[in-house]
Design an enzyme around this catalytic site. Structure first.
Site, mmCIF file in Angstrom:
data_model
loop_
_atom_site.group_PDB
_atom_site.id
_atom_site.type_symbol
_atom_site.label_atom_id
_atom_site.label_comp_id
_atom_site.label_asym_id
_atom_site.label_seq_id
_atom_site.Cartn_x
_atom_site.Cartn_y
_atom_site.Cartn_z
ATOM 1 N N ASP A 205 -12.767 4.329 4.272
ATOM 2 C CA ASP A 205 -12.002 3.211 4.842
ATOM 3 C C ASP A 205 -12.754 2.471 5.944
ATOM 4 O OD1 ASP A 205 -10.149 4.279 3.185
ATOM 5 O OD2 ASP A 205 -8.551 4.368 4.672
ATOM 6 N N GLN B 25 -26.053 -5.006 -8.724
ATOM 7 C CA GLN B 25 -26.405 -5.121 -10.149
ATOM 8 C C GLN B 25 -25.305 -4.638 -11.085
ATOM 9 O OE1 GLN B 25 -29.512 -2.312 -11.247
ATOM 10 N NE2 GLN B 25 -29.142 -1.218 -9.356
ATOM 11 N N ASP C 161 -5.584 5.284 -5.561
ATOM 12 C CA ASP C 161 -6.288 6.046 -4.524
ATOM 13 C C ASP C 161 -6.797 7.396 -5.047
ATOM 14 O OD1 ASP C 161 -7.199 6.550 -1.927
ATOM 15 O OD2 ASP C 161 -5.377 5.763 -1.005
ATOM 16 N N LYS D 128 -3.505 -0.657 -6.999
ATOM 17 C CA LYS D 128 -4.562 -0.007 -6.210
ATOM 18 C C LYS D 128 -4.369 1.494 -6.402
ATOM 19 C CE LYS D 128 -5.992 0.738 -1.381
ATOM 20 N NZ LYS D 128 -5.948 0.224 0.001
ATOM 21 N N ASP E 28 0.842 -1.201 0.000
ATOM 22 C CA ASP E 28 0.000 0.000 0.000
ATOM 23 C C ASP E 28 0.878 1.252 0.000
ATOM 24 O OD1 ASP E 28 -2.373 1.820 0.900
ATOM 25 O OD2 ASP E 28 -3.324 -0.147 0.683
ATOM 26 N N ASP E 29 0.375 2.321 0.559
ATOM 27 C CA ASP E 29 1.013 3.641 0.510
ATOM 28 C C ASP E 29 2.404 3.648 1.184
ATOM 29 O OD1 ASP E 29 1.253 6.340 0.114
ATOM 30 O OD2 ASP E 29 -0.524 6.893 1.256
ATOM 31 N N ARG F 202 -13.664 0.586 -4.947
ATOM 32 C CA ARG F 202 -14.138 0.735 -3.580
ATOM 33 C C ARG F 202 -15.484 1.444 -3.591
ATOM 34 N NH1 ARG F 202 -10.032 1.450 0.318
ATOM 35 N NH2 ARG F 202 -11.537 2.731 1.425
HETATM 36 C C1 GAL Z 1 -6.842 5.601 1.762
HETATM 37 C C2 GAL Z 1 -7.303 4.258 1.237
HETATM 38 C C3 GAL Z 1 -6.739 3.197 2.142
HETATM 39 C C4 GAL Z 1 -5.230 3.268 2.128
HETATM 40 C C5 GAL Z 1 -4.772 4.681 2.492
HETATM 41 C C6 GAL Z 1 -3.268 4.873 2.282
HETATM 42 O O1 GAL Z 1 -7.363 6.605 0.967
HETATM 43 O O2 GAL Z 1 -8.701 4.213 1.195
HETATM 44 O O3 GAL Z 1 -7.185 1.920 1.745
HETATM 45 O O4 GAL Z 1 -4.758 2.919 0.864
HETATM 46 O O5 GAL Z 1 -5.440 5.666 1.724
HETATM 47 O O6 GAL Z 1 -2.846 6.161 2.609
#
Ligand code: GAL
Length: 472
Positions: free
Chosen positions: A214, A256, A154, A152, A77-78, A210
């Site tokens: 979160d 749907q 954002d 992913k 992730d980030d 999404r």
């Molecule tokens: C949010 C995202 C999270 C995570 C986070 C990282 O916007 O919805 O799942 O990725 O940023 O900073």
């Protein structure tokens, strides 16, 4: 034209709409024919990322048999980057990733896993690292050159480029096109929190999207940081700290628009994160499975306890999620539970959905804080079918074959797996196992169900009873 009344035109449109929902949608890039499964570091580690974490976790994923249950994507992730090089390309933080990203991909591929990366359709990521807005081509090229399999993407710092479906669509399409241009198959997972009605346009350019702010490890706690509720379809302030029931409510009307190739993403799983009860974890995992959300483990797998592990490792429930028809279950009804000594707050819900081989999945969800006997009538379960009055079914309890706690304990402590009992989807994909009626995917038969004999169960507080119905 004068020949057709407005009424008959409306009927034709309604009919076409029905046909469109019945047929599966197509994958825009050939990927995501069933919801993605994997692990993402965000829920358990947030910004504490490095090579050791990813590679150590991947080993544990293999040892626990999770890879062979289908959890293939290891998603970083980030907070992985240190900025941009003079030529504008993204650079991995060399302290966190001393051998670079291609090395991580090679190691994961060597274990038959796939590598997921993260960026943002904004100037910065949510953690304040460089984002990919206006750098789409260069960044997609970097991801492809590192052999990344998944992105992913954002929504932070988007320079105000949101507010209508068109503005959001355009911003996310730029990366979709850039990924396609690389020629590498890269699963594209949108993370714009459901803003601007993503579920109506997501499948044209991506494999999942999404639908909420979160998630947090709470079953139903209202939290003002997650201001949008399930009636707010065009949610402009998705926020964060959204509970499991809040997100599930948002998913209810959106099934749907999802199907093979593109999925509603209810966010990573909180099983094994925080202090949900076992019943809450079972309900959370069951509901994410039946609405065909991605199943992405959010826990520290090195510290999974045996009960959370045996939730993630239930192939009979995963098989519902990975069903080839890919039809998200629908919420048929919801009823408020009256206060009982101040404790009965919440509601009960019936969810039901068709499966590929004519089976039906049914969930009796008790969102209330007291145990309840719940009953589902056959004409509610099969609300969309006309065979109800003539057929009868056998209900298979999908949690009946959950790993025994002693077995789960020994596996989480490093013990080996008995593959004669443990399901291995690498060898026998779910579609093939289902076609053969593999008993590990069916649970246990527990009741006969017909118009005269409804499905009934005692359901724990914040819990679920989950069944596969097979024609008798
Ligand atoms: C949010 C995202 C999270 C995570 C986070 C990282 O916007 O919805 O799942 O990725 O940023 O900073």
């Amino acid at each position: 034209m004068a020949k057709y009344s407005t009424f008959s035109l409306a009927c034709v449109l309604l009919y076409l709409n029905d046909v469109a929902t019945a047929a599966s949608i197509n994958s825009y890039n050939g990927l995501g024919l069933t919801p993605q499964m994997g692990w993402d570091n965000w829920n358990a580690f947030a910004c504490e990322v490095n090579e050791e974490l990813l590679l150590g976790t991947s080993e544990k994923i293999v040892q626990l048999g999770l890879r062979d249950l289908g959890y293939k994507y290891v998603i970083l992730d980030d907070c992985w980057s240190s900025g941009r090089a003079a030529n504008g390309s993204l650079v991995a933080d060399s302290k966190k990733f001393p051998n670079g990203m291609k090395h991580v991909a090679d190691e994961l591929h060597g274990k038959d896993l796939l590598f997921g990366m993260y960026s943002s359709a904004g100037e910065y990521t949510c953690g304040g690292y460089p984002g990919s807005l206006d750098h789409e081509d260069a960044d997609a090229t970097s991801f492809a050159s590192w052999d990344v399999d998944y992105l992913k993407y954002d929504n932070c710092f988007n320079r105000g480029q949101f507010g209508t479906p068109e503005t959001s669509f355009k911003r996310y399409k730029a990366m979709s096109d850039a990924l396609n241009k690389t020629g590498r198959p890269i699963f594209y997972s949108l993370c714009n929190w459901g803003q601007d009605l993503t579920s109506y346009w997501g499948s044209a350019i991506s494999n999942s999207w999404r639908i909420s702010g979160d998630i947090t490890a709470s079953f139903d706690r209202p939290d003002s940081r997650c201001p949008c509720d399930e009636d707010d379809y065009d949610c402009k302030l998705p926020g964060f700290h959204c509970s499991i029931m809040n997100i599930l409510g948002k998913a209810a009307p959106m099934g749907q628009n999802a199907g093979p190739g593109g999925w509603n993403d209810l966010d990573c799983l909180e099983v094994g994160v925080g202090s949900l009860t076992d019943d809450e974890e079972v309900a959370h995992f069951s509901m994410w499975s039946i609405v065909k959300s991605p199943l992405v483990i959010g826990a520290d797998v090195n510290k999974l306890d045996s009960t959370s592990y045996s939730v993630y490792a239930n192939p009979a429930v995963i098989a519902i999620n990975q069903d080839p028809a890919g039809v998200p279950a629908t919420r048929i009804w919801r009823k408020q539970v009256p206060q009982v000594d101040g404790n009965g707050k919440g509601e009960i819900q019936l969810w039901s959905g068709p499966l590929d081989n004519g089976d039906q999945v049914v969930a009796l969800l008790n969102g209330a804080s007291i145990p309840m006997t719940m009953t589902a009538k056959v004409d509610d379960i099969f609300i969309d079918s006309d065979e109800v009055s003539v057929s009868s079914w056998i209900a298979y309890d999908l949690w009946a074959n959950r790993l025994a706690n002693s077995t789960a304990s020994s596996i989480v402590q490093g013990g080996s797996l008995d593959y004669s009992k443990y399901y291995n989807a690498t060898e026998l994909p779910y579609a093939s196992g289902l076609a053969k009626n593999d008993s590990r995917l069916l649970g246990q038969p527990v009741a006969n169900v017909s118009i005269k004999s409804p499905l009934s169960a005692y359901v724990p507080a914040h819990g679920v009873a989950l069944y596969r119905l097979k024609k008798a």
